[in-house]
Scaffold this active site. Structure first.
Site, mmCIF file in Angstrom:
data_model
loop_
_atom_site.group_PDB
_atom_site.id
_atom_site.type_symbol
_atom_site.label_atom_id
_atom_site.label_comp_id
_atom_site.label_asym_id
_atom_site.label_seq_id
_atom_site.Cartn_x
_atom_site.Cartn_y
_atom_site.Cartn_z
ATOM 1 N N SER A 13 31.710 33.191 47.695
ATOM 2 C CA SER A 13 33.137 32.836 47.729
ATOM 3 C C SER A 13 33.649 32.528 49.140
ATOM 4 C CB SER A 13 33.971 33.988 47.170
ATOM 5 O OG SER A 13 33.531 34.347 45.899
ATOM 6 N N ASP A 21 35.730 47.044 38.584
ATOM 7 C CA ASP A 21 35.940 48.495 38.632
ATOM 8 C C ASP A 21 34.627 49.274 38.721
ATOM 9 O OD1 ASP A 21 38.825 48.562 38.418
ATOM 10 O OD2 ASP A 21 38.531 47.746 36.417
ATOM 11 N N HIS A 81 44.412 48.503 39.481
ATOM 12 C CA HIS A 81 44.176 49.213 38.223
ATOM 13 C C HIS A 81 43.783 50.637 38.611
ATOM 14 C CE1 HIS A 81 42.909 50.226 34.249
ATOM 15 N NE2 HIS A 81 41.621 49.946 34.377
ATOM 16 N N GLU A 94 44.003 46.482 26.282
ATOM 17 C CA GLU A 94 42.922 45.495 26.236
ATOM 18 C C GLU A 94 41.930 45.773 25.105
ATOM 19 O OE1 GLU A 94 42.149 45.897 30.330
ATOM 20 O OE2 GLU A 94 40.529 47.336 30.148
ATOM 21 N N GLU A 128 44.017 26.578 12.817
ATOM 22 C CA GLU A 128 44.846 27.577 12.166
ATOM 23 C C GLU A 128 44.741 28.963 12.800
ATOM 24 O OE1 GLU A 128 46.853 26.384 9.741
ATOM 25 O OE2 GLU A 128 47.779 28.343 9.943
HETATM 26 P P1 NDP Z 1 36.242 40.201 39.569
HETATM 27 O O1 NDP Z 1 35.100 40.541 38.706
HETATM 28 O O2 NDP Z 1 36.856 38.861 39.367
HETATM 29 O O3 NDP Z 1 35.814 40.390 41.107
HETATM 30 C C1 NDP Z 1 34.903 39.535 41.663
HETATM 31 C C2 NDP Z 1 34.899 39.721 43.179
HETATM 32 O O4 NDP Z 1 34.277 40.970 43.483
HETATM 33 C C3 NDP Z 1 34.100 38.632 43.841
HETATM 34 O O5 NDP Z 1 34.741 38.202 45.013
HETATM 35 C C4 NDP Z 1 32.778 39.329 44.139
HETATM 36 O O6 NDP Z 1 32.143 38.883 45.296
HETATM 37 C C5 NDP Z 1 33.238 40.738 44.400
HETATM 38 N N1 NDP Z 1 32.125 41.673 44.196
HETATM 39 C C6 NDP Z 1 31.478 41.929 43.040
HETATM 40 N N2 NDP Z 1 30.515 42.836 43.234
HETATM 41 C C7 NDP Z 1 30.554 43.145 44.552
HETATM 42 C C8 NDP Z 1 29.807 44.018 45.370
HETATM 43 N N3 NDP Z 1 28.825 44.770 44.877
HETATM 44 N N4 NDP Z 1 30.124 44.090 46.692
HETATM 45 C C9 NDP Z 1 31.115 43.348 47.212
HETATM 46 N N5 NDP Z 1 31.863 42.486 46.480
HETATM 47 C C10 NDP Z 1 31.578 42.404 45.171
HETATM 48 O O7 NDP Z 1 37.331 41.361 39.459
HETATM 49 P P2 NDP Z 1 38.799 41.275 38.812
HETATM 50 O O8 NDP Z 1 39.642 40.402 39.658
HETATM 51 O O9 NDP Z 1 38.679 41.029 37.347
HETATM 52 O O10 NDP Z 1 39.275 42.798 38.965
HETATM 53 C C11 NDP Z 1 39.641 43.331 40.216
HETATM 54 C C12 NDP Z 1 40.544 44.529 39.977
HETATM 55 O O11 NDP Z 1 41.782 44.101 39.404
HETATM 56 C C13 NDP Z 1 39.980 45.560 39.022
HETATM 57 O O12 NDP Z 1 40.426 46.828 39.433
HETATM 58 C C14 NDP Z 1 40.637 45.198 37.700
HETATM 59 O O13 NDP Z 1 40.744 46.278 36.788
HETATM 60 C C15 NDP Z 1 42.006 44.787 38.186
HETATM 61 N N6 NDP Z 1 42.746 43.910 37.291
HETATM 62 C C16 NDP Z 1 42.132 42.763 36.856
HETATM 63 C C17 NDP Z 1 42.816 41.872 36.071
HETATM 64 C C18 NDP Z 1 42.220 40.533 35.778
HETATM 65 O O14 NDP Z 1 42.985 39.641 35.495
HETATM 66 N N7 NDP Z 1 40.906 40.298 35.843
HETATM 67 C C19 NDP Z 1 44.184 42.177 35.587
HETATM 68 C C20 NDP Z 1 44.780 43.332 36.218
HETATM 69 C C21 NDP Z 1 44.043 44.186 37.005
HETATM 70 P P3 NDP Z 1 31.518 37.401 45.462
HETATM 71 O O15 NDP Z 1 32.692 36.529 45.646
HETATM 72 O O16 NDP Z 1 30.682 37.532 46.650
HETATM 73 O O17 NDP Z 1 30.759 37.149 44.166
HETATM 74 MG MG MG Z 2 45.592 44.867 31.602
#
Ligand code: NDP
Ligand code: MG
Length: 338
Positions: A54, A84, A109, A196, A228
């Protein structure tokens, strides 16, 4: 607990602009938080793992990007936006030691705090700003000028102004336009998981899938079943979103409304509600969190198997071809557009 909704007019919006913010992760939530903060005039750095795919994308969007150590070490506020299930490992090994004395750790979260997966360093303030919707819509609503409701909670206030910082952050990502509600980590975590599992994701997809299958198995065209049971869901939900059940029922025909009242409760009935209570019990007891964390540690085999199986369902195939023919719709394909 105060349950009054808070809007931009009663928030110190400048507070966050005078602080340095690190957004850790650039996924669904990460990209939306970082871009919204940046456009609101906040000094934000995106923190990513070494060799992150990214890195370039975030830089091309005009954001400042650094590795986890550099993004974290001189920031006043660090927002963790990682999956998470990996958050505790990343926090413990690559974030905690670099955070500035007395700075603020934010979550979107409450999972890792409420279920004790993360035990933040003693000197840190700990709070939550949880947008109530998917990341891509957090970004879209902000860009369009509307906003997304947010929940705010403070777990530990060492700085003395953690609540003000959380509100100011929530305002800068667009939450104060739609409304911000004070809550606790416990309430946010448990209601979010329940929502969810039971209604928004688990309940809705099973309802749609079973409706689709019932029509197709009865010999109707899959195209007709798709329109539908999936496509039209959004149109009906838009009406509820605008004016509740009553506004939706005002818009549909009397025939539809009669069918709604006389048949709906046969589909979602008292047995279904009993099961909903069981699901809630599993969330409240920590059994769900324990199960999911142990699955995640084993590489999430159940999730991977189900994801693969679901991608092959007829509703996805027929949906892909139908959406490609809808010029008004910015059709998404997860295999092409991550
Ligand atoms: P994502 O799965 O979209 O997060 C992906 C990001 O995390 C990427 O930038 C990835 O890095 C990075 N990542 C993944 N694994 C690692 C690792 N081992 N070390 C370092 N970076 C890592 O997460 P979400 O956005 O879905 O969720 C983030 C938080 O927000 C959570 O707490 C979730 O519960 C909360 N949340 C999420 C919602 C949603 O819409 N998805 C709604 C409301 C809350 P890289 O870019 O290098 O791949
Ligand atoms: Mg939610």
């Amino acid at each position: 607990m105060e349950t009054k909704i808070i809007y931009d007019s009663s928030i110190n919006q400048d507070l966050i602009k005078n602080l340095k913010v690190a957004v850790i992760g650039f996924g669904s939530q990460g990209h939306a938080h970082a871009l919204n903060l940046h456009e609101s005039g906040v000094n934000v750095t995106v923190g990513l793992r070494e060799d992150s795919s990214s890195f370039q994308r975030a830089e091309e969007m005009g954001l400042s990007v650094a590795n986890l150590e550099n993004a974290t070490k001189d920031s006043d506020v660090v927002m963790l936006l990682l999956p998470d299930q990996v958050m505790a490992d990343v926090y413990n090994s690559e974030v905690a030691e670099y955070m500035k004395e007395g700075s603020t750790l934010l979550f979107a979260h409450g999972f890792n705090i409420h279920f004790n997966e993360i035990k933040p360093r003693e000197d840190l303030s700990v709070a939550m700003v949880a947008p109530k919707g998917p990341g891509h819509l957090l970004r879209r609503t902000y860009s369009e000028g509307s906003g997304m409701p947010c929940l705010v909670a403070v777990d530990r206030d060492t700085s003395g102004n953690t609540q003000e910082i959380a509100l100011s952050y929530a305002s800068a990502i667009g939450g104060g336009r739609a409304g911000i509600l004070n809550t606790t980590f416990k309430e946010e975590t448990e209601t979010d998981l329940f929502g969810e599992q039971v209604v928004l994701c688990g309940g809705l997809t099973e309802l749609i899938k079973n409706g689709f299958e019932t029509l197709v198995e009865a010999g109707y065209q899959p195209e007709s079943a798709y329109f539908e049971t999936l496509h039209e869901v959004k149109l009906i939900v838009d009406l509820m979103y605008e004016g509740g059940f009553e506004w939706m029922r005002h818009s549909i025909s009397d025939t539809a409304e009669y069918g709604d009242f006389s048949r709906g409760s046969r589909i979602i009935n008292s047995d279904t509600k009993k099961e909903m209570k069981k699901v809630l019990d599993e969330i409240q007891s920590g059994a769900f969190a324990k199960e999911w964390m142990s699955q995640a540690r084993e590489g999430a085999p159940f999730l991977k198997e189900k994801r693969e199986e679901a991608s092959k369902h007829q509703i996805e195939e027929i949906g892909k071809s139908l959406r490609d023919m809808m010029p008004f719709l910015d059709a998404k394909d997860v295999t092409k557009n991550k």
